[in-house]
Scaffold this motif. Structure first.
Motif, PDB file in Angstrom:
ATOM      1  N   GLU A  60      89.351  61.907  43.310  1.00  0.00           N
ATOM      2  CA  GLU A  60      89.137  62.583  42.034  1.00  0.00           C
ATOM      3  C   GLU A  60      87.657  62.897  41.819  1.00  0.00           C
ATOM      4  OE1 GLU A  60      90.974  60.583  38.754  1.00  0.00           O
ATOM      5  OE2 GLU A  60      92.716  60.013  39.931  1.00  0.00           O
ATOM      6  N   ILE A  61      86.775  62.035  42.313  1.00  0.00           N
ATOM      7  CA  ILE A  61      85.341  62.293  42.168  1.00  0.00           C
ATOM      8  C   ILE A  61      84.931  63.503  43.013  1.00  0.00           C
ATOM      9  CG2 ILE A  61      83.045  61.332  42.646  1.00  0.00           C
ATOM     10  CD1 ILE A  61      84.108  58.633  41.813  1.00  0.00           C
ATOM     11  N   ASP A  62      85.516  63.630  44.215  1.00  0.00           N
ATOM     12  CA  ASP A  62      85.248  64.823  45.024  1.00  0.00           C
ATOM     13  C   ASP A  62      85.743  66.075  44.306  1.00  0.00           C
ATOM     14  OD1 ASP A  62      84.139  63.252  47.001  1.00  0.00           O
ATOM     15  OD2 ASP A  62      86.037  63.010  48.067  1.00  0.00           O
ATOM     16  N   ALA A  63      86.891  65.959  43.665  1.00  0.00           N
ATOM     17  CA  ALA A  63      87.419  67.107  42.913  1.00  0.00           C
ATOM     18  C   ALA A  63      86.497  67.468  41.748  1.00  0.00           C
ATOM     19  CB  ALA A  63      88.821  66.788  42.398  1.00  0.00           C
ATOM     20  N   MET A  64      85.902  66.460  41.101  1.00  0.00           N
ATOM     21  CA  MET A  64      84.964  66.737  40.014  1.00  0.00           C
ATOM     22  C   MET A  64      83.757  67.522  40.526  1.00  0.00           C
ATOM     23  SD  MET A  64      85.063  63.073  38.014  1.00  0.00           S
ATOM     24  CE  MET A  64      83.767  63.552  36.883  1.00  0.00           C
ATOM     25  N   ARG A  65      83.255  67.128  41.689  1.00  0.00           N
ATOM     26  CA  ARG A  65      82.099  67.848  42.250  1.00  0.00           C
ATOM     27  C   ARG A  65      82.481  69.284  42.601  1.00  0.00           C
ATOM     28  NH1 ARG A  65      81.074  62.660  45.034  1.00  0.00           N
ATOM     29  NH2 ARG A  65      79.183  61.740  44.136  1.00  0.00           N
ATOM     30  N   VAL A  66      83.706  69.470  43.126  1.00  0.00           N
ATOM     31  CA  VAL A  66      84.153  70.824  43.451  1.00  0.00           C
ATOM     32  C   VAL A  66      84.225  71.693  42.195  1.00  0.00           C
ATOM     33  CG1 VAL A  66      86.096  72.175  44.324  1.00  0.00           C
ATOM     34  CG2 VAL A  66      85.383  70.118  45.531  1.00  0.00           C
ATOM     35  N   LEU A  67      84.619  71.080  41.086  1.00  0.00           N
ATOM     36  CA  LEU A  67      84.713  71.813  39.820  1.00  0.00           C
ATOM     37  C   LEU A  67      83.355  71.999  39.142  1.00  0.00           C
ATOM     38  CD1 LEU A  67      87.918  70.130  38.334  1.00  0.00           C
ATOM     39  CD2 LEU A  67      87.726  72.440  39.290  1.00  0.00           C
ATOM     40  N   GLY A  68      82.303  71.470  39.745  1.00  0.00           N
ATOM     41  CA  GLY A  68      80.972  71.630  39.166  1.00  0.00           C
ATOM     42  C   GLY A  68      80.602  70.560  38.164  1.00  0.00           C
ATOM     43  N   LEU A  69      81.366  69.459  38.109  1.00  0.00           N
ATOM     44  CA  LEU A  69      81.070  68.367  37.183  1.00  0.00           C
ATOM     45  C   LEU A  69      80.252  67.299  37.896  1.00  0.00           C
ATOM     46  CD1 LEU A  69      84.591  67.969  35.515  1.00  0.00           C
ATOM     47  CD2 LEU A  69      82.622  69.230  34.639  1.00  0.00           C
ATOM     48  N   ASP A  70      79.271  66.761  37.211  1.00  0.00           N
ATOM     49  CA  ASP A  70      78.450  65.694  37.759  1.00  0.00           C
ATOM     50  C   ASP A  70      79.104  64.350  37.450  1.00  0.00           C
ATOM     51  OD1 ASP A  70      76.559  63.984  38.680  1.00  0.00           O
ATOM     52  OD2 ASP A  70      74.909  64.739  37.440  1.00  0.00           O
ATOM     53  N   PRO A  71      79.520  63.574  38.471  1.00  0.00           N
ATOM     54  CA  PRO A  71      80.157  62.276  38.199  1.00  0.00           C
ATOM     55  C   PRO A  71      79.249  61.320  37.438  1.00  0.00           C
ATOM     56  CG  PRO A  71      80.507  62.944  40.486  1.00  0.00           C
ATOM     57  CD  PRO A  71      79.522  63.906  39.902  1.00  0.00           C
ATOM     58  N   TYR A  72      77.935  61.456  37.617  1.00  0.00           N
ATOM     59  CA  TYR A  72      77.021  60.580  36.883  1.00  0.00           C
ATOM     60  C   TYR A  72      77.057  60.891  35.386  1.00  0.00           C
ATOM     61  CZ  TYR A  72      75.032  58.762  41.199  1.00  0.00           C
ATOM     62  OH  TYR A  72      74.862  58.115  42.396  1.00  0.00           O
ATOM     63  N   GLU A  73      77.166  62.156  35.044  1.00  0.00           N
ATOM     64  CA  GLU A  73      77.267  62.528  33.633  1.00  0.00           C
ATOM     65  C   GLU A  73      78.604  62.085  33.041  1.00  0.00           C
ATOM     66  OE1 GLU A  73      76.641  66.595  32.829  1.00  0.00           O
ATOM     67  OE2 GLU A  73      74.571  66.657  33.562  1.00  0.00           O
ATOM     68  N   ALA A  74      79.669  62.250  33.804  1.00  0.00           N
ATOM     69  CA  ALA A  74      81.000  62.005  33.258  1.00  0.00           C
ATOM     70  C   ALA A  74      81.414  60.541  33.309  1.00  0.00           C
ATOM     71  CB  ALA A  74      82.031  62.848  34.017  1.00  0.00           C
ATOM     72  N   LEU A  75      80.929  59.787  34.311  1.00  0.00           N
ATOM     73  CA  LEU A  75      81.432  58.432  34.517  1.00  0.00           C
ATOM     74  C   LEU A  75      80.382  57.348  34.324  1.00  0.00           C
ATOM     75  CD1 LEU A  75      83.533  59.082  37.758  1.00  0.00           C
ATOM     76  CD2 LEU A  75      84.344  59.054  35.403  1.00  0.00           C
ATOM     77  N   VAL A  76      79.174  57.580  34.808  1.00  0.00           N
ATOM     78  CA  VAL A  76      78.171  56.515  34.837  1.00  0.00           C
ATOM     79  C   VAL A  76      77.422  56.408  33.509  1.00  0.00           C
ATOM     80  CG1 VAL A  76      76.113  55.653  35.997  1.00  0.00           C
ATOM     81  CG2 VAL A  76      77.929  56.740  37.333  1.00  0.00           C
ATOM     82  N   VAL A  77      76.843  57.513  33.056  1.00  0.00           N
ATOM     83  CA  VAL A  77      76.008  57.470  31.842  1.00  0.00           C
ATOM     84  C   VAL A  77      76.784  56.956  30.623  1.00  0.00           C
ATOM     85  CG1 VAL A  77      74.672  58.879  30.231  1.00  0.00           C
ATOM     86  CG2 VAL A  77      74.417  59.218  32.681  1.00  0.00           C
TER      87      VAL A  77
END
Length: 380
Positions: free
Chosen positions: A247-264
């Motif tokens: 799912e994290i790879d899919a987020m990157r493909v969609l242009g979403l930063d996992p650090y913005e969406a999950l970590v911060v």
């Protein structure tokens, strides 16, 4: 000639040469009966004398090419022309490709389980792993900081909903267990202090013992340990399961930063909720100590609170509260970092969850010791 997915082998000697004639279709579905014959050629004949006859060979795949190539592999020049006889559209090229990619691996030497050398090897490997883990954690922390600063410049990208959700899960829902645990910690401190100080006729100082211990150390420390065991493992498991399912790879493909969406969001939630949990833990610990003092020393709650107000400085409260956001930051960083490093299997997820909890508790103790030495030097 054999036909239909049947593989045969004919082995004969012609002067100094051993002719290995491949007959029929040497494909994976048909070569099982001739495997023992290939092993016999390897063991009984010198590879330098083997000649492979391809004139009666029909179909061949990589499995068949591998078996035929085994008969000449031990020779110094297995791809030499004199090793082959007859014509085939693809067999010679396929065998050559297989022989180029076969790697002889020496058997692993048995590892000594005991001894000084093996002990130092394990110590060195552990130190190397510790250094690498430290470097990676600082790198992850730096990436999180840069992402957080970029969100300050673009506040419309900040995700309020997941942040508030994590605040509820990691903070509000953790409050009952933190309060109950610190209540009993305060009660135990008061009970031990009462028994010890009563022998010196100074049982009234149990109030100071409970107040300083809970406000300065136990309140924030128990809160941090509970966050590490409860919330930190949940962070690693949640992010790790997303990593396993790509799912994290899919987020990157969609242009979403996992650090913005999950970590911060998780980091901010822990930083803000840790002081609130610590305050609740302090109140519960003091209440537990007050109940024990009332029951064992006849120190009334009114006298207990009055003496705390008169003898205990507010600096002890602020010392404990100052540690809380630091502990929350460290716990969230370690939990998210371990989640991001989960591989594609459940075993990796289990190892990372365990490492997350252990590293978080270890860092909490180390940072608490650093704070204690710093405040001791500052006379706070």
């Amino acid at each position: 000639m054999a036909s239909g997915h049947i593989a045969e082998i004919n082995i004969r000697q012609e002067g100094q040469h051993v002719i290995v004639e491949a007959i029929g279709d040497w494909v994976i579905d048909a070569i099982t009966p001739i495997y023992s014959e290939i092993e016999r050629v390897e063991s009984e004949y010198d590879a330098g004398r083997v000649v492979i006859d391809l004139s009666r060979l029909d179909q061949i795949d990589t499995t068949g090419a591998f078996l035929l190539g085994r008969t000449v592999y031990q020779c110094s020049s297995p791809n030499a022309d004199w090793h082959f006889r007859g014509e085939h559209a693809s067999a010679r090229r396929l065998i050559g490709e297989i022989l180029e990619r076969v790697i002889d691996c020496e058997p692993d030497a048995p590892e000594a389980r005991y001894g000084f050398v093996r002990a130092f090897e394990r110590i060195g490997a552990g130190l190397d792993a510790f250094v690498q883990e430290t470097i990676e954690t600082f790198g992850f922390f730096g990436r999180t900081l840069t992402t957080g600063f970029s969100l300050l410049l673009r506040p419309h990208r900040f995700r309020w909903t997941p942040t508030v959700y994590v605040m509820e899960e990691a903070g509000v829902n953790a409050l009952p267990i933190v309060v109950v645990l610190t209540f009993f910690i305060g009660a135990v401190v008061a009970f031990m202090g009462a028994n010890l100080l009563e022998t010196f006729g100074a049982s009234v100082f149990t109030v100071e013992l409970v107040g300083i211990a809970v406000l300065r150390e136990f309140g924030v420390l128990i809160t941090a340990i509970m966050l590490a065991g409860r919330s930190d493992s949940a962070f690693t498991a949640a992010i790790g399961s997303m990593k396993m399912q790509q799912e994290i790879d899919a987020m990157r493909v969609l242009g979403l930063d996992p650090y913005e969406a999950l970590v911060v969001p998780r980091v901010i939630a822990c930083v803000f909720m840790a002081p609130l949990l610590t305050f609740g833990a302090m109140m519960a610990g003091i209440f537990g100590g007050m109940m024990v003092s009332w029951a064992t020393l006849d120190i009334s709650p009114g006298f207990f609170i009055t003496r705390m107000h008169e003898t205990i400085d507010w600096s002890h409260f602020w010392v404990g509260m100052s540690k809380a956001p630091v502990f929350g930051l460290v716990i969230a960083i370690i939990g998210c970092k371990q989640g991001m490093q989960v591989g594609g299997d459940v075993e990796s997820l289990g190892r990372r969850v365990t490492a997350s909890v252990v590293q978080s508790i270890f860092m909490v103790i180390v940072i608490d010791a650093i704070f204690a030495m710093m405040y001791l030097e500052l006379d706070i």
